[in-house]
Design a protein around this motif. Sequence first.
Motif, PDB file in Angstrom:
ATOM      1  N   GLY A   1       0.814  -1.209   0.000  1.00  0.00           N
ATOM      2  CA  GLY A   1       0.000   0.000   0.000  1.00  0.00           C
ATOM      3  C   GLY A   1       0.849   1.260   0.000  1.00  0.00           C
ATOM      4  O   GLY A   1       0.544   2.238  -0.694  1.00  0.00           O
ATOM      5  N   THR A   2       1.921   1.228   0.779  1.00  0.00           N
ATOM      6  CA  THR A   2       2.825   2.379   0.799  1.00  0.00           C
ATOM      7  C   THR A   2       3.485   2.585  -0.557  1.00  0.00           C
ATOM      8  O   THR A   2       3.561   3.709  -1.068  1.00  0.00           O
ATOM      9  N   ALA A   3       3.950   1.483  -1.165  1.00  0.00           N
ATOM     10  CA  ALA A   3       4.615   1.587  -2.467  1.00  0.00           C
ATOM     11  C   ALA A   3       3.641   2.058  -3.553  1.00  0.00           C
ATOM     12  O   ALA A   3       3.968   2.941  -4.359  1.00  0.00           O
ATOM     13  N   LEU A   4       2.459   1.474  -3.586  1.00  0.00           N
ATOM     14  CA  LEU A   4       1.477   1.863  -4.600  1.00  0.00           C
ATOM     15  C   LEU A   4       0.986   3.283  -4.376  1.00  0.00           C
ATOM     16  O   LEU A   4       0.699   4.012  -5.326  1.00  0.00           O
ATOM     17  N   GLY A   5       0.858   3.673  -3.101  1.00  0.00           N
ATOM     18  CA  GLY A   5       0.456   5.049  -2.809  1.00  0.00           C
ATOM     19  C   GLY A   5       1.491   6.053  -3.287  1.00  0.00           C
ATOM     20  O   GLY A   5       1.149   7.088  -3.877  1.00  0.00           O
ATOM     21  N   TRP A   6       2.753   5.752  -3.041  1.00  0.00           N
ATOM     22  CA  TRP A   6       3.820   6.652  -3.502  1.00  0.00           C
ATOM     23  C   TRP A   6       3.840   6.715  -5.020  1.00  0.00           C
ATOM     24  O   TRP A   6       3.999   7.788  -5.612  1.00  0.00           O
ATOM     25  N   LEU A   7       3.653   5.557  -5.695  1.00  0.00           N
ATOM     26  CA  LEU A   7       3.640   5.533  -7.146  1.00  0.00           C
ATOM     27  C   LEU A   7       2.463   6.348  -7.695  1.00  0.00           C
ATOM     28  O   LEU A   7       2.614   7.103  -8.664  1.00  0.00           O
ATOM     29  N   SER A   8       1.297   6.205  -7.077  1.00  0.00           N
ATOM     30  CA  SER A   8       0.135   6.985  -7.508  1.00  0.00           C
ATOM     31  C   SER A   8       0.384   8.481  -7.347  1.00  0.00           C
ATOM     32  O   SER A   8      -0.014   9.288  -8.200  1.00  0.00           O
ATOM     33  N   TRP A   9       1.030   8.847  -6.252  1.00  0.00           N
ATOM     34  CA  TRP A   9       1.355  10.259  -6.027  1.00  0.00           C
ATOM     35  C   TRP A   9       2.312  10.780  -7.095  1.00  0.00           C
ATOM     36  O   TRP A   9       2.134  11.894  -7.609  1.00  0.00           O
ATOM     37  N   ARG A  10       3.304   9.956  -7.468  1.00  0.00           N
ATOM     38  CA  ARG A  10       4.243  10.381  -8.496  1.00  0.00           C
ATOM     39  C   ARG A  10       3.536  10.559  -9.850  1.00  0.00           C
ATOM     40  O   ARG A  10       3.826  11.504 -10.595  1.00  0.00           O
ATOM     41  N   ILE A  11       2.593   9.676 -10.156  1.00  0.00           N
ATOM     42  CA  ILE A  11       1.831   9.807 -11.406  1.00  0.00           C
ATOM     43  C   ILE A  11       0.989  11.072 -11.377  1.00  0.00           C
ATOM     44  O   ILE A  11       0.905  11.811 -12.367  1.00  0.00           O
ATOM     45  N   ALA A  12       0.351  11.324 -10.224  1.00  0.00           N
ATOM     46  CA  ALA A  12      -0.449  12.543 -10.094  1.00  0.00           C
ATOM     47  C   ALA A  12       0.416  13.782 -10.234  1.00  0.00           C
ATOM     48  O   ALA A  12       0.002  14.784 -10.834  1.00  0.00           O
ATOM     49  N   THR A  13       1.620  13.744  -9.670  1.00  0.00           N
ATOM     50  CA  THR A  13       2.538  14.886  -9.784  1.00  0.00           C
ATOM     51  C   THR A  13       2.959  15.103 -11.230  1.00  0.00           C
ATOM     52  O   THR A  13       3.066  16.247 -11.700  1.00  0.00           O
ATOM     53  N   TRP A  14       3.175  13.998 -11.934  1.00  0.00           N
ATOM     54  CA  TRP A  14       3.577  14.105 -13.341  1.00  0.00           C
ATOM     55  C   TRP A  14       2.451  14.661 -14.212  1.00  0.00           C
ATOM     56  O   TRP A  14       2.670  15.468 -15.104  1.00  0.00           O
TER      57      TRP A  14
ATOM     58  N   ARG B   1       0.782  11.462   1.252  1.00  0.00           N
ATOM     59  CA  ARG B   1       0.097  10.849   2.398  1.00  0.00           C
ATOM     60  C   ARG B   1      -1.327  10.367   2.064  1.00  0.00           C
ATOM     61  O   ARG B   1      -1.680   9.220   2.397  1.00  0.00           O
ATOM     62  N   PRO B   2      -2.190  11.173   1.425  1.00  0.00           N
ATOM     63  CA  PRO B   2      -3.540  10.671   1.109  1.00  0.00           C
ATOM     64  C   PRO B   2      -3.519   9.452   0.200  1.00  0.00           C
ATOM     65  O   PRO B   2      -4.326   8.529   0.367  1.00  0.00           O
ATOM     66  N   TRP B   3      -2.590   9.435  -0.761  1.00  0.00           N
ATOM     67  CA  TRP B   3      -2.492   8.295  -1.659  1.00  0.00           C
ATOM     68  C   TRP B   3      -2.079   7.033  -0.905  1.00  0.00           C
ATOM     69  O   TRP B   3      -2.613   5.952  -1.127  1.00  0.00           O
ATOM     70  N   ILE B   4      -1.114   7.175  -0.024  1.00  0.00           N
ATOM     71  CA  ILE B   4      -0.638   6.015   0.753  1.00  0.00           C
ATOM     72  C   ILE B   4      -1.751   5.494   1.664  1.00  0.00           C
ATOM     73  O   ILE B   4      -1.995   4.275   1.747  1.00  0.00           O
TER      74      ILE B   4
END
Length: 312
Positions: free
Chosen positions: A32-45, A57-60
């Motif tokens: 969950g932590t890894a996927l949350g961080w990845l989702s955040w990076r995609i959102a940032t991109w 934090r919300p994504w994680i």
Amino acid sequence: LDVLAYPFLDPASELLFHRGLTHGLAFGLVAGTALGWLSWRIATWRAPAGPAAASPRPWILLWVFVLVTHSLLDAFTVYGTQLLAPFSNHPFAVSSVFIIDPLYTVPLQACLVVALLRKAPRWAAVGLAISTVYLGWGVAAQAHVRGTVQDALAERGMPPERLLVAAGPLTSLWWRGLAEHDGQLWPVSVHLLDPPRDVEIGEPLAPADLPPAAAESRTGQTLRWFSRDWRVRRDEVGNTVRGADPRFGRAGEGTEAPFVFTWAVSTEPPYAFRQLPLATSLDAEVFREIFRRYRFTRPDPPRVALFDQQLD
């Protein structure tokens, strides 16, 4: 995730892997932590200045809660979920809700649809509250039914060495179970409102046995672990012993209906195991019988009334 791994596993390994590592609470936290961080990076991109990219934090939290609550919900069914994997393969199974229950799913889905259409998150919270209360109701109903079944068995002079009570198909109003007594397994069926006298007790089932070498093989030990020794013997065909795990019930009504989970084990090395396909179809009569029991009234007198003569 589990099903995607099946092409690389043999049937016995599938039993061990399903609801195993991917359903452990530790997996939920780490993945969950890894996927949350990845989702955040995609959102940032995609939107560097957008609110979704402000913090991971919300994504994680989203991903951790999705994975962890999925595993916890699975543990309320009869199958068994390895919540402590990879540190333990103990299968946790409360058995207080059927794997498909409209009273759990429909209100939750309806509230989520309203939340999306109205863009009102409070409706999602309402749906989650309803579904969570229903889980609590199932545990309380199971405790009540378990007491009823214990009283019924005591009245019949059949104190059980073991007792399993699980929610019936699509409902928490009709329950089924297994009682081990005098070396046999006795199927039990009961409505939530039944008194002990009306508990249905079916014909006894002979526990499954394998030749010693097959029982000590990896396949035999896996079947024993998975079924928790609630195995029943069906027949022996050539060098193959067939059996069933009665915890999942039958596909239909009556003693002739096939068990949902049946298997065959070779009695010769390497003791190959395979799950047998369900050789039946669920016709309209089966569903009528299910929904006949889906109400808060005692439908009608039980059709199976063994031991009545003893009581009279």
